[in-house]
Write a protein that holds these residues in place. Structure first.
Motif, PDB file in Angstrom:
ATOM      1  N   GLN A 422       0.541  -1.744   0.250  1.00 23.66           N
ATOM      2  CA  GLN A 422      -0.071   0.021  -0.196  1.00 23.66           C
ATOM      3  C   GLN A 422       0.796   1.765  -0.184  1.00 23.66           C
ATOM      4  OE1 GLN A 422      -3.281   0.467   1.979  1.00 23.66           O
ATOM      5  NE2 GLN A 422      -3.744  -1.968   2.375  1.00 23.66           N
ATOM      6  N   LEU A 423       0.249   2.357  -0.886  1.00 21.71           N
ATOM      7  CA  LEU A 423       1.904   3.691  -0.923  1.00 21.71           C
ATOM      8  C   LEU A 423       0.673   4.121  -2.008  1.00 21.71           C
ATOM      9  CD1 LEU A 423       3.993   4.687  -0.462  1.00 21.71           C
ATOM     10  CD2 LEU A 423       5.026   3.828  -2.455  1.00 21.71           C
ATOM     11  N   LYS A 424       0.056   5.402  -2.008  1.00 21.82           N
ATOM     12  CA  LYS A 424      -1.060   6.480  -1.680  1.00 21.82           C
ATOM     13  C   LYS A 424      -0.173   7.607  -2.691  1.00 21.82           C
ATOM     14  CE  LYS A 424      -5.165   6.405   1.496  1.00 21.82           C
ATOM     15  NZ  LYS A 424      -5.652   6.516  -0.014  1.00 21.82           N
ATOM     16  N   GLU A 425      -0.377   8.054  -3.285  1.00 24.34           N
ATOM     17  CA  GLU A 425      -0.077   9.494  -4.304  1.00 24.34           C
ATOM     18  C   GLU A 425       0.286  10.004  -2.720  1.00 24.34           C
ATOM     19  OE1 GLU A 425       0.135   9.642  -8.801  1.00 24.34           O
ATOM     20  OE2 GLU A 425      -1.625  10.148  -7.402  1.00 24.34           O
ATOM     21  N   ASP A 426       1.590  10.845  -3.194  1.00 29.55           N
ATOM     22  CA  ASP A 426       2.057  12.405  -1.863  1.00 29.55           C
ATOM     23  C   ASP A 426       1.625  13.541  -2.813  1.00 29.55           C
ATOM     24  OD1 ASP A 426       2.844  13.827  -0.326  1.00 29.55           O
ATOM     25  OD2 ASP A 426       4.613  12.490   0.449  1.00 29.55           O
ATOM     26  N   LEU A 427       0.658  13.999  -2.219  1.00 28.50           N
ATOM     27  CA  LEU A 427       0.428  15.382  -2.723  1.00 28.50           C
ATOM     28  C   LEU A 427       1.725  16.049  -2.927  1.00 28.50           C
ATOM     29  CD1 LEU A 427      -2.705  16.393  -1.476  1.00 28.50           C
ATOM     30  CD2 LEU A 427      -2.598  16.094  -4.290  1.00 28.50           C
ATOM     31  N   GLN A 428       2.314  16.259  -1.490  1.00 29.76           N
ATOM     32  CA  GLN A 428       3.587  17.082  -1.542  1.00 29.76           C
ATOM     33  C   GLN A 428       5.095  16.231  -2.730  1.00 29.76           C
ATOM     34  OE1 GLN A 428       2.653  19.199   2.989  1.00 29.76           O
ATOM     35  NE2 GLN A 428       4.567  18.304   2.354  1.00 29.76           N
ATOM     36  N   ASN A 429       5.243  15.517  -2.648  1.00 32.72           N
ATOM     37  CA  ASN A 429       5.947  14.609  -3.466  1.00 32.72           C
ATOM     38  C   ASN A 429       4.972  13.375  -5.026  1.00 32.72           C
ATOM     39  OD1 ASN A 429       8.369  13.292  -3.931  1.00 32.72           O
ATOM     40  ND2 ASN A 429       8.436  11.757  -2.789  1.00 32.72           N
ATOM     41  N   LEU A 430       4.497  14.232  -5.849  1.00 39.18           N
ATOM     42  CA  LEU A 430       3.746  13.535  -6.669  1.00 39.18           C
ATOM     43  C   LEU A 430       5.269  12.839  -7.812  1.00 39.18           C
ATOM     44  CD1 LEU A 430       0.456  15.434  -7.393  1.00 39.18           C
ATOM     45  CD2 LEU A 430       1.130  12.806  -6.677  1.00 39.18           C
ATOM     46  N   GLY A 431       6.494  13.629  -8.170  1.00 35.94           N
ATOM     47  CA  GLY A 431       7.626  12.906  -8.870  1.00 35.94           C
ATOM     48  C   GLY A 431       6.542  13.098 -10.119  1.00 35.94           C
ATOM     49  N   ILE A 432       8.044  13.563 -10.994  1.00 33.95           N
ATOM     50  CA  ILE A 432       7.389  13.041 -12.177  1.00 33.95           C
ATOM     51  C   ILE A 432       7.036  11.285 -13.039  1.00 33.95           C
ATOM     52  CG2 ILE A 432       8.187  13.333 -14.793  1.00 33.95           C
ATOM     53  CD1 ILE A 432      10.314  15.658 -13.168  1.00 33.95           C
ATOM     54  N   LEU A 433       6.315  11.577 -13.916  1.00 32.71           N
ATOM     55  CA  LEU A 433       5.365  10.527 -14.659  1.00 32.71           C
ATOM     56  C   LEU A 433       6.396   9.786 -15.568  1.00 32.71           C
ATOM     57  CD1 LEU A 433       1.802  11.038 -14.857  1.00 32.71           C
ATOM     58  CD2 LEU A 433       2.573   9.859 -12.913  1.00 32.71           C
ATOM     59  N   GLY A 434       6.572   8.701 -14.765  1.00 28.79           N
ATOM     60  CA  GLY A 434       7.885   7.974 -15.819  1.00 28.79           C
ATOM     61  C   GLY A 434       9.116   7.859 -15.154  1.00 28.79           C
ATOM     62  N   ASP A 435       9.252   8.698 -14.155  1.00 32.83           N
ATOM     63  CA  ASP A 435      10.942   9.016 -13.933  1.00 32.83           C
ATOM     64  C   ASP A 435      11.265   7.465 -12.687  1.00 32.83           C
ATOM     65  OD1 ASP A 435      13.018  10.118 -11.371  1.00 32.83           O
ATOM     66  OD2 ASP A 435      12.954  11.624 -13.441  1.00 32.83           O
ATOM     67  N   GLN A 436      12.417   7.134 -12.495  1.00 33.90           N
ATOM     68  CA  GLN A 436      12.431   6.167 -12.028  1.00 33.90           C
ATOM     69  C   GLN A 436      12.685   6.517 -10.630  1.00 33.90           C
ATOM     70  OE1 GLN A 436      16.132   4.966 -13.630  1.00 33.90           O
ATOM     71  NE2 GLN A 436      17.154   4.614 -11.784  1.00 33.90           N
ATOM     72  N   ASN A 437      12.262   7.812 -10.097  1.00 32.36           N
ATOM     73  CA  ASN A 437      12.142   8.326  -9.064  1.00 32.36           C
ATOM     74  C   ASN A 437      10.889   8.561  -8.438  1.00 32.36           C
ATOM     75  OD1 ASN A 437      15.224   7.454  -7.691  1.00 32.36           O
ATOM     76  ND2 ASN A 437      15.204   9.271 -10.025  1.00 32.36           N
ATOM     77  N   GLU A 438      10.368   8.918  -9.904  1.00 27.51           N
ATOM     78  CA  GLU A 438       8.629   9.316  -9.342  1.00 27.51           C
ATOM     79  C   GLU A 438       7.857   7.458  -8.172  1.00 27.51           C
ATOM     80  OE1 GLU A 438       4.735   8.392  -8.236  1.00 27.51           O
ATOM     81  OE2 GLU A 438       5.729   6.595 -10.032  1.00 27.51           O
ATOM     82  N   PRO A 439       7.479   7.720  -6.949  1.00 31.43           N
ATOM     83  CA  PRO A 439       7.399   6.927  -5.503  1.00 31.43           C
ATOM     84  C   PRO A 439       7.117   6.328  -6.094  1.00 31.43           C
ATOM     85  CG  PRO A 439       7.157   9.391  -4.842  1.00 31.43           C
ATOM     86  CD  PRO A 439       7.409   9.004  -6.788  1.00 31.43           C
ATOM     87  N   LEU A 440       5.856   5.750  -6.338  1.00 34.94           N
ATOM     88  CA  LEU A 440       5.405   4.859  -6.980  1.00 34.94           C
ATOM     89  C   LEU A 440       6.323   3.859  -7.793  1.00 34.94           C
ATOM     90  CD1 LEU A 440       2.584   5.803  -6.153  1.00 34.94           C
ATOM     91  CD2 LEU A 440       0.765   4.630  -7.263  1.00 34.94           C
ATOM     92  N   LEU A 441       6.163   4.396  -8.754  1.00 33.49           N
ATOM     93  CA  LEU A 441       7.538   3.258 -10.445  1.00 33.49           C
ATOM     94  C   LEU A 441       8.556   3.645  -9.065  1.00 33.49           C
ATOM     95  CD1 LEU A 441       8.038   2.488 -12.300  1.00 33.49           C
ATOM     96  CD2 LEU A 441       9.194   5.312 -13.555  1.00 33.49           C
ATOM     97  N   ALA A 442       9.264   3.932  -8.465  1.00 31.90           N
ATOM     98  CA  ALA A 442      10.089   3.630  -7.846  1.00 31.90           C
ATOM     99  C   ALA A 442      10.262   2.258  -6.656  1.00 31.90           C
ATOM    100  CB  ALA A 442      10.981   5.021  -6.790  1.00 31.90           C
ATOM    101  N   ARG A 443       9.234   2.573  -6.020  1.00 34.04           N
ATOM    102  CA  ARG A 443       8.758   1.213  -5.184  1.00 34.04           C
ATOM    103  C   ARG A 443       8.850  -0.438  -5.324  1.00 34.04           C
ATOM    104  NH1 ARG A 443       8.353  -2.347  -2.503  1.00 34.04           N
ATOM    105  NH2 ARG A 443       8.017  -2.669  -0.524  1.00 34.04           N
ATOM    106  N   ALA A 444       8.100   0.046  -6.807  1.00 34.58           N
ATOM    107  CA  ALA A 444       7.687  -0.904  -7.958  1.00 34.58           C
ATOM    108  C   ALA A 444       9.534  -1.783  -8.171  1.00 34.58           C
ATOM    109  CB  ALA A 444       7.006  -0.584  -8.855  1.00 34.58           C
ATOM    110  N   ILE A 445      10.332  -0.597  -8.594  1.00 30.46           N
ATOM    111  CA  ILE A 445      11.973  -1.014  -8.703  1.00 30.46           C
ATOM    112  C   ILE A 445      12.101  -1.511  -8.000  1.00 30.46           C
ATOM    113  CG2 ILE A 445      13.917   0.450  -9.544  1.00 30.46           C
ATOM    114  CD1 ILE A 445      12.400   1.902 -10.839  1.00 30.46           C
TER     115      ILE A 445
END
Length: 485
Positions: A422-445
């Protein structure tokens, strides 16, 4: 089997397995002098197709009889609501049905289900501020080629008003999703934890027939020796099946051995496209059951196995599917992931390890179809038969018809699919979609590579949405079963 939480519906475009239409039982007709043609169509179509037909007393097969008294009673019933929309909502729907709907022009409805709509191309979520009546929006992404793409606005920005009016529960639908072609967003920002208006304004214009390519991002990463594919797919639209095929082919050519499918903003759409994507991910064995349909108790015994069961595919059009043949897939979800998105997860789970990362999905497990007043075709909308539609009744209804089960017979996800991580999007840290540091993508990586590192996934301001632009899109909460068999 994954646990579940919420509720979700699905849209179904039904193709008959026979040349002849299904037989509709004889029913009483209204007094020909009464102006109730639309209500008559609605009742007869719902009496036959509606999933909860046996739980709505006014839809019972024996509710009206073909006698002079019965004809009068039926005519009076149809006349009980002058507006067909009120008749549909107030007299025909099961109390738990939140998703059946209608349109007074079948052409408008069927076009919208192809993903074509009037939009400015700004996709956003809406959040209640401190559990009060006021709302604010945050930009999720912008549709390329849209009006919004020409303006100074980007992912992560906030807005708290429209045309000088503060957004709240009473006015947001009219201000953002009403008939107004133009509006100006009053932008905002967080200051010491409070939402404060800024001086920035962004004026946007809704465009007719804006069509969005759902293949939003497709790329691969080589990280710690792992070749990882990433596909952000924003709705299951069959008009873009070729683009989806090409995206998967390119990932296969890139040699990926892991795949992350990002469905966090995907509200649903075509069942056949869902089946094609599942086949591209897992396997093209057409003996593997993708889903089994369950209609109301009256219809289920009438349909053949061929009509009720849908299998994995080996082709997209005339092109062979070169499946990735994966045994595991990572799927990013949010509370906006619905219908066909949930179908992909549920139908793949009997065959492979589906690692769901993000938030609980919306929970919509019923399907529906477009019905029109074409009585010789069992009320099923068929593009080649538009000349057979009653010219006096141009209305269409989109009622829930049944539920789709996976190969293990599971379909009970009315409360949504619960993520493994479980990991919600963070309004203070949405990140850039497709960037490997975007939180949800980074967690999957991180899950793929097994590298924990020092990354902190703490969510400081979770995006607890109460609505979104996607909920007002044509394919929101829909699963269009356009499979042909």
């Amino acid at each position: 089997m994954k646990k579940v939480l919420y509720f979700f519906s699905i849209i179904l475009f039904i193709s008959c397995s026979k040349d002849e239409p299904f037989s509709i039982p004889g029913t009483v007709s209204p007094n020909p002098d009464a102006d109730v043609d639309v209500q008559d169509f609605m009742w007869k179509a719902m009496n036959y197709w509606y999933f909860w037909q046996n739980q709505v007393p006014d839809l019972a097969d024996d509710r009206f009889v073909n006698t002079p008294e019965g004809i009068e009673a039926y005519t009076n019933f149809l006349s009980s609501e002058e507006n067909p929309a009120d008749f549909f909502d107030n007299r025909l729907l099961f109390e738990e049905d939140r998703f059946s709907f209608y349109n007074e022009d079948y052409r408008v409805l069927t076009q919208s289900l192809s993903g074509i709509s009037r939009s400015n191309g700004l996709e956003f979520g809406l959040v209640r501020f401190q559990s009060g009546q006021n709302l604010f929006g945050y930009v999720r992404y912008i549709v390329p080629g849209s009006n919004a793409a020409t303006k100074d606005i980007q992912r992560g920005e906030l807005f708290s008003g429209v045309d000088g009016q503060t957004l709240n529960l009473d006015n947001y639908i009219q201000l953002l999703f009403g008939e107004n072609n133009d509006y100006t967003l009053n932008m905002a920002e967080f200051v010491d934890g409070a939402l404060a208006p800024s001086d920035k304004e962004v004026s946007l214009t809704k465009e007719e027939a804006l069509s969005e390519n759902p293949v939003f991002i497709s790329k691969s990463f080589l990280i710690n020796g792992e070749n990882i594919g990433y596909l952000m797919y924003n709705q299951f639209t069959n008009e873009y099946d070729d683009d989806l095929y090409t995206a998967i082919e390119n990932l296969k050519t890139a040699g990926i051995t892991n795949l992350i499918i990002d469905l966090r903003y995907n509200p649903g759409g075509s069942v056949n496209t869902t089946r094609l994507l599942a086949s591209m991910i897992y396997d093209t064995n057409t003996d593997n059951l993708f889903l089994r349909k369950r209609y109301n108790d009256k219809l289920q015994p009438e349909f053949s196995k061929e009509r009720l069961e849908v299998y994995f595919a080996d082709k997209v059009g005339n092109r062979e599917i070169n499946s990735l043949n994966l045994s595991k897939v990572y799927v990013l979800t949010s509370a906006s992931s619905a219908s066909a998105s949930e179908l992909l997860i549920n139908s793949l789970e009997p065959y492979m390890d589906v690692i769901q990362i993000g938030d609980v999905t919306r929970g919509k497990n019923e399907f529906s179809t477009t019905l029109v007043d074409d009585r010789d075709n069992s009320y099923l909308y068929t593009p080649s038969r538009i000349n057979h539609i009653n010219p006096n009744v141009q209305w269409a209804i989109q009622p829930l018809l049944g539920r789709n089960e996976n190969a293990e017979g599971f379909s009970d996800f009315t409360n949504g699919l619960i993520p493994d991580i479980q990991l919600k999007e963070d309004l203070q840290n949405l990140g850039i979609l497709g960037d490997q540091n975007e939180p949800l993508l980074a967690r999957a990586i991180q899950e793929i590579t097994g590298s924990t590192g020092k990354r902190d996934f703490t969510v400081k301001r979770p995006a607890n949405i109460m609505s979104s632009s996607k909920l007002f899109s044509p394919l929101s909460d829909r699963m269009i079963d356009d499979t042909h068999y």
